[in-house]
Design an enzyme around this catalytic site. Sequence first.
Site, PDB file in Angstrom:
ATOM      1  N   ASN A 160       0.628  13.353   4.884  1.00  0.00           N
ATOM      2  CA  ASN A 160      -0.044  11.977   5.311  1.00  0.00           C
ATOM      3  C   ASN A 160       0.739  10.751   5.448  1.00  0.00           C
ATOM      4  O   ASN A 160       0.414   9.816   6.351  1.00  0.00           O
ATOM      5  CB  ASN A 160      -1.716  11.953   4.719  1.00  0.00           C
ATOM      6  CG  ASN A 160      -1.547  11.858   3.069  1.00  0.00           C
ATOM      7  OD1 ASN A 160      -0.806  12.441   2.787  1.00  0.00           O
ATOM      8  ND2 ASN A 160      -1.586  10.614   2.558  1.00  0.00           N
TER       9      ASN A 160
ATOM     10  N   CYS B  52      -3.105  10.003  10.098  1.00  0.00           N
ATOM     11  CA  CYS B  52      -2.436  11.026  10.307  1.00  0.00           C
ATOM     12  C   CYS B  52      -3.102  12.570  10.412  1.00  0.00           C
ATOM     13  O   CYS B  52      -2.819  13.389  11.199  1.00  0.00           O
ATOM     14  CB  CYS B  52      -2.401  10.698   8.426  1.00  0.00           C
ATOM     15  SG  CYS B  52      -4.144  10.988   7.408  1.00  0.00           S
TER      16      CYS B  52
ATOM     17  N   GLY C 219       0.885  -1.068   0.012  1.00  0.00           N
ATOM     18  CA  GLY C 219      -0.158   0.104  -0.053  1.00  0.00           C
ATOM     19  C   GLY C 219       0.951   1.149   0.131  1.00  0.00           C
ATOM     20  O   GLY C 219       1.748   0.939  -0.235  1.00  0.00           O
TER      21      GLY C 219
END
EC number: 1.2.1.38
Length: 339
Positions: A306, A147, A11
């Site tokens: 983030n 985040c 990811g």
Amino acid sequence: MTTVAVVGGSGYIGGELLRLLLGHPEVELAAVTSTRLAGRRIDTTHPNLRGHTDLKFVEPDALDKYDAVFLAVAHRTAMRMVPGMVARAGCLVDLSADFRLRDSGVYQRYYDTEHEAPQLLDGFTPGWPERYREQLREADRISVPGCTAMAGMLALYPLAAEGLVEPDVTVDARTGSSGSGAAAGNVNLHAERSGAMRVFAPLRHRHEAEIAQATGLRVRMSATGVEAVRGVQVYCRATAKDNADESTVRQAYRRHYGDEPFVRVVAYRSGGYRYPEPKILSGSNYCDVGFAAEPGQVVAIAALDNLVKGGAGNAVQCLNIRRGWPETTGLGFPGLHPV
């Protein structure tokens, strides 16, 4: 060298971990897992890593023991994996949501599922270097904040810790598309996301519970997806107490963050970059915090990437502390401008 493994390396957060760890002078990246992509080179999924590694993804069951293991899998999955991963890791750093909240009841309310390992919740140290640095030096299990939670916590904590605001605050968050992850589905296709400002959590955003837990404030949070790929910006509105004038607020931020390597106070009276902007932080581990204050109200603002300070970079910063290395090791990239 310190051996590390990344569980869930396919990811966006996993890829950012790989980028940082491959460039880290004290680390040997020994294994990267992906059940779906096992046997494939990791640079076929993360093309920015071409020429930097020949590693291939492996199944999680193929892992050995390592000095540190980063867990970058989805919530619900993490709490099922952690009991088995503890034995494989000298230090386990979890980037999922499953061990951020200490109360299993609060977890169930915000994630709509019962926690499957509530007995482990108290064993995790928050991966928040600016507040838990001393505890992180000896922590064997670390839970990295989300985040937008990280941005909100850094924005609000000095105000809460010094009693400068009333308990009720609102947090308005804006986030780029990478915050939805690499498997976010059709709603995040470019044709759907481009040009959009999509409200996706008008009430009970999951990270509001983290900010409330960290600051002791009563937090109400909403979130909007914007066209950017990377970046989080939070806008936190609070009622100021009588002693919270602009000078007092500025001094509070300076006391808390004046010596921090990755938090910068950005609140200027003039210029083109008066307040925190996520765009100039892309790829960096910085969080910029700022504020505006007048009698009766304070607005706190924070911005970060983030995937870095909001995830992988913060996790590496925690590992640096845990291993006794300089905190900035492997995290010196300052961001790009223009981009």
